[in-house]
Write an enzyme that holds these catalytic residues in place. Sequence first.
Site, short mmCIF file in Angstrom:
data_model
loop_
_atom_site.label_atom_id
_atom_site.label_comp_id
_atom_site.label_asym_id
_atom_site.label_seq_id
_atom_site.Cartn_x
_atom_site.Cartn_y
_atom_site.Cartn_z
N GLU A 200 0.85 -1.19 0.00
CA GLU A 200 0.00 0.00 0.00
C GLU A 200 0.88 1.24 0.00
O GLU A 200 2.07 1.18 0.28
CB GLU A 200 -0.99 -0.02 1.18
CG GLU A 200 -0.37 -0.01 2.55
CD GLU A 200 -1.39 -0.15 3.68
OE1 GLU A 200 -2.45 -0.77 3.50
OE2 GLU A 200 -1.11 0.38 4.77
N GLU A 275 -8.52 0.60 13.31
CA GLU A 275 -7.38 1.52 13.22
C GLU A 275 -7.35 2.25 11.87
O GLU A 275 -7.54 1.63 10.83
CB GLU A 275 -6.06 0.75 13.39
CG GLU A 275 -5.92 0.10 14.75
CD GLU A 275 -4.54 -0.51 14.99
OE1 GLU A 275 -4.12 -0.56 16.15
OE2 GLU A 275 -3.88 -0.92 14.01
N ASN A 290 -8.43 -4.70 15.07
CA ASN A 290 -7.86 -5.59 16.08
C ASN A 290 -9.02 -6.25 16.81
O ASN A 290 -9.81 -5.57 17.48
CB ASN A 290 -6.99 -4.82 17.07
CG ASN A 290 -5.72 -4.30 16.42
OD1 ASN A 290 -5.30 -3.19 16.64
ND2 ASN A 290 -5.10 -5.10 15.57
N ARG A 292 -9.87 -7.83 19.48
CA ARG A 292 -9.55 -8.20 20.88
C ARG A 292 -9.60 -6.93 21.73
O ARG A 292 -9.76 -5.84 21.22
CB ARG A 292 -8.12 -8.73 20.94
CG ARG A 292 -7.12 -7.71 20.37
CD ARG A 292 -5.69 -8.19 20.50
NE ARG A 292 -4.83 -7.59 19.50
CZ ARG A 292 -4.20 -6.43 19.62
NH1 ARG A 292 -4.32 -5.73 20.71
NH2 ARG A 292 -3.45 -5.95 18.65
P1 ADP Z 1 -2.37 -2.77 20.81
O1 ADP Z 1 -3.04 -2.06 19.71
O2 ADP Z 1 -3.27 -3.51 21.73
O3 ADP Z 1 -1.37 -1.94 21.47
P2 ADP Z 1 -0.13 -4.22 19.88
O4 ADP Z 1 0.12 -4.25 18.42
O5 ADP Z 1 0.77 -3.42 20.72
O6 ADP Z 1 -1.64 -3.89 20.04
O7 ADP Z 1 -0.16 -5.72 20.39
C1 ADP Z 1 -0.55 -6.09 21.69
C2 ADP Z 1 0.14 -7.36 22.05
O8 ADP Z 1 -0.21 -8.39 21.15
C3 ADP Z 1 1.63 -7.25 22.03
O9 ADP Z 1 2.13 -8.04 23.07
C4 ADP Z 1 1.99 -7.82 20.66
O10 ADP Z 1 3.29 -8.35 20.67
C5 ADP Z 1 0.93 -8.87 20.47
N1 ADP Z 1 0.51 -9.11 19.08
C6 ADP Z 1 -0.36 -8.41 18.35
N2 ADP Z 1 -0.59 -8.98 17.16
C7 ADP Z 1 0.17 -10.08 17.10
C8 ADP Z 1 0.40 -11.12 16.11
N3 ADP Z 1 -0.23 -11.15 14.94
N4 ADP Z 1 1.26 -12.08 16.42
C9 ADP Z 1 1.89 -12.08 17.61
N5 ADP Z 1 1.72 -11.15 18.58
C10 ADP Z 1 0.88 -10.17 18.32
P1 ADP Z 2 0.04 -4.07 13.11
O1 ADP Z 2 -0.94 -5.15 12.79
O2 ADP Z 2 1.41 -4.56 13.28
O3 ADP Z 2 -0.46 -3.19 14.23
P2 ADP Z 2 -0.74 -1.93 11.29
O4 ADP Z 2 -1.21 -2.17 9.91
O5 ADP Z 2 -1.75 -1.57 12.31
O6 ADP Z 2 0.09 -3.19 11.78
O7 ADP Z 2 0.38 -0.80 11.26
C1 ADP Z 2 1.17 -0.50 12.41
C2 ADP Z 2 1.76 0.89 12.28
O8 ADP Z 2 2.58 0.99 11.10
C3 ADP Z 2 0.75 2.02 12.11
O9 ADP Z 2 0.26 2.48 13.34
C4 ADP Z 2 1.56 3.07 11.37
O10 ADP Z 2 2.37 3.80 12.27
C5 ADP Z 2 2.45 2.26 10.47
N1 ADP Z 2 1.87 2.07 9.12
C6 ADP Z 2 1.19 1.01 8.68
N2 ADP Z 2 0.78 1.18 7.39
C7 ADP Z 2 1.21 2.40 7.01
C8 ADP Z 2 1.12 3.17 5.79
N3 ADP Z 2 0.51 2.69 4.69
N4 ADP Z 2 1.70 4.41 5.78
C9 ADP Z 2 2.32 4.89 6.86
N5 ADP Z 2 2.44 4.23 8.02
C10 ADP Z 2 1.92 2.98 8.11
MG MG Z 3 -2.21 -2.14 14.21
#
Ligand code: ADP
Ligand code: ADP
Ligand code: MG
Length: 452
Positions: A200, A275, A290, A292
Amino acid sequence: MFSRILIANRGEIALRIIRACRDMGIDAIAVYSKADEGAAYLELAKDAICIGAAPAAASYLNPATILAAAEVADVEAIHPGYGFLAENPTFAQMCREAKIEFIGPSAEAMQLLGNKVEARRLARKAKVPLVPGSKEAVESEDEAVKIAGKIGYPVMIKASAGGGGRGIRAVHNEAVLRSSFRHARQEAEAAFKDGTLYIEKLVEKPRHVEVQLLGDRKGNIVHLWERDCSLQRRNQKLVEESPSPHISARTRRKLCSAAVRLAKAAGYYSAGTCEFLVDEKENFYFMEINARIQVEHPVTELITGVDLVQWQIRIAAGEKLKLRQDAIEQHGHAIECRINAEDPEHNFRPCPGRIEQFIPPGGPGVRVDTHAYAGYMVSPHYDSMVAKLLVHRPTRREAINAMRRALEEFRISPIATTIPIHRKIMEHIDFVDGNVDTGFVERALDTDLRST
Ligand code: ADP
Ligand code: ADP
Ligand code: MG
């Protein structure tokens, strides 16, 4: 209502759920690994069951042992917390087959939303704006080059199964696209056992703004407004707040209704978060749902007065959502700092070890969610978060002042923590002005937040 619930998690979120159970008069059954044996929060549970060795794969990530514990404990439901098995549809399905309620969305909704390519497809159908990018998974390097050329650089390569800020790569030009694509695939395969990638557009200087949702099993869904989680390091959140500074009331309303629309299209129930990225012109783009309870859920609990974990439990027990959308208001301003056992002086390397001194802050408007205490041993086996420090005050300015005071009061030693970084962030002129985007922390760490 349930009379017994098993908590398939550890640390602060296990304690948070134990507290919800106690508030509701439900017996909470905890589980623990060898590494967590003797942790004080386990004593607040009705019972605690050892489920295996320290590595998560041998304990908190093992569905069979957890289900066996649930059967032995004779519980009616399992709360998975966040991380570990929380977004694992296979586990939710196993619970269903064992006739134990999984406190979360359906296995089907989880399956759909856990796949970001599928989630994007659904968003497109529900007319929710999304970051321009590939419609399907991108199969090959050649295809990646073609698609990235069409979208225009810079782009993001993302793992369809990604989470926790992992499996995301920024690519600024075609010269490095092929090698980035290869590496991203290897990373995704290693981390998520699924090498599916999509591409993207990289949104420049975005804010991360997410909407808290709550839905029951009868199709009623409400939002509980937004949280701004733009303060991130390596795509992982450090600070979250609500309301989001600098978005207009109109954008806020549009975001929240788009989130509800999407959740309805997904047949979603329980607590969840939608998100978005918001660009400088306040265009917003769907990123992911998310499925959860999130780490930062207390921010929303503070400003709305709604207990999200209690609602998750009620919804799983089949209760109807009694919250009316127009009765859910944002009161004041809340900020959360995630306090991690990491050393900011050494590139945030994890600093497990024994905590000797632990003095949490208190006073008006302060909430601390933590399982730690003086004498607690921070294990190297799990996430390094030791506490969530929250404040809730009438205005953002007062919330920042309260957070500064609370951070100053908070004593954790001798292990290194991220408290010093949070103190600097709370003093930073751009943070105080609400003038931040997802690159703020990393830019500032290179300059103003650097020590000495
Ligand atoms: P939040 O939006 O709740 O802050 P985070 O991305 O920080 O979400 O994830 C919360 C917890 O879940 C963290 O401990 C992260 O390592 C774990 N986590 C989230 N998604 C995954 C995934 N797909 N696989 C493994 N761990 C994950
Ligand atoms: P995760 O499942 O690991 O939380 P996300 O898709 O929610 O992954 O993205 C995590 C973070 O990465 C976002 O909060 C943002 O800061 C950055 N990010 C993800 N996609 C983009 C994008 N297309 N452009 C800029 N930043 C991005
Ligand atoms: Mg995310």
